[in-house]
Design an enzyme around this catalytic site. Structure first.
Site, PDB file in Angstrom:
ATOM      1  CD  GLU A  81      -2.965  -1.136   2.278  1.00 54.60           C
ATOM      2  OE1 GLU A  81      -2.609  -0.557   3.323  1.00 54.60           O
ATOM      3  OE2 GLU A  81      -4.016  -1.787   2.175  1.00 54.60           O
ATOM      4  CD  GLU A 112       5.401 -20.894  11.597  1.00 50.47           C
ATOM      5  OE1 GLU A 112       5.536 -21.074  12.823  1.00 50.47           O
ATOM      6  OE2 GLU A 112       4.458 -20.256  11.115  1.00 50.47           O
TER       7      GLU A 112
END
Length: 273
Positions: A81, A112
């Site tokens: 953004e 992960e």
């Protein structure tokens, strides 16, 4: 003292399945109201991280967010953004997630847990000492993130972290740790809830404060935003009309579209005046 994951402690609520929908929603909302208070307590730590990031970016560096699961996705959202909101180039703020782009939409099992992969992912972007890496992990124990930050420190790269457990291993791996302790989740261990909200709030604060420091905001306006849809063009036109005291919408719109941004339109108008 042994490390205790507050994020994994039992919920304050029992037998959620017996609650009415109204009770579920009210209790979730009650818990959510504690999140901003927890964030407020660590503003001094966020300030230190913002200052470190701004210093590096003003000198030509980039900001990297690194995380897994919800934390990784939140970093990607914040990074993605920045270009439309502040008009910065794509690649100035970069979000990376364990498991790669496929993990944005669908969980990649055990991604992960790879302690080496985070650094490998960063190296794909030719990371240097000019850059800053912020590791995001609600638990503060994610190997993908911790391993990357530890390697960054070895290489002289400034690091920050955002987690939701006090005294987390991730914090020990970061130069500028931020620990937002929001307590147990409404659904035990579901850190996409309060922990995710806390991380999102902190990310909003970091990117917005940094971009203001970089001169990407004037007054309270997104003067460098990309004109990528009709809504943003209309917003830009109204900014321009207010800034230049123009009465005619079409004149302001023509000036804006030719210039490409509110900032450039103001500069062009000033030269013409």
């Amino acid at each position: 003292m042994s490390f205790i994951k507050v994020t994994e402690q039992p919920s304050h609520y029992r037998h959620l399945e017996k609650m009415s929908v109204t009770e579920i929603l009210a209790n979730i909302n009650k818990e959510d109201q504690t999140v901003p208070q927890a964030v407020a307590k660590v503003i001094p730590d966020i300030e230190k991280l913002v200052a470190a990031i701004a210093d590096k970016m003003l000198a030509g560096g980039r900001l990297f967010y690194l995380g897994a699961g919800t934390s990784g996705r939140l970093g990607i959202v914040d990074a993605s953004e920045c270009p439309p909101t502040f008009g910065v180039p794509h690649g100035l703020v970069i979000g990376l997630i364990a498991g790669g782009d496929a993990a944005i939409r669908k969980a990649v099992e055990f991604a992960e847990d790879d302690r080496e992969q985070g650094w490998k992912d960063l190296r794909e972007f030719n990371i240097t000492e000019k850059d800053v890496v912020v590791g995001i992990a609600a638990s503060g124990t994610t190997p993908y993130v911790i391993g990357a930050l530890q390697k960054c420190r070895q290489e002289g790269i400034v690091t920050g972290s955002i987690c939701c457990n006090p005294g987390a291993p991730l914090s020990a791996a970061a130069d500028y740790p931020v620990e937002v302790v929001v307590g147990p989740e409404f659904v035990t261990g579901s850190t996409r809830m309060k922990s995710g909200t806390a991380q999102k709030l902190v990310l909003n604060m970091i990117s917005t404060a940094v971009m203001i420091q970089l001169g990407r905001v004037e007054d309270n306006k997104m003067v460098n935003m990309q004109l990528s849809n009709d809504k943003l063009v209309d917003r830009g036109v109204r900014m321009l009309m207010e800034r230049l005291q123009l009465a005619d919408y079409d004149t302001a719109k023509d000036l804006l579209l030719k210039a490409g941004s509110v900032r450039k339109a103001v500069e062009e108008y000033s030269r013409m005046a």
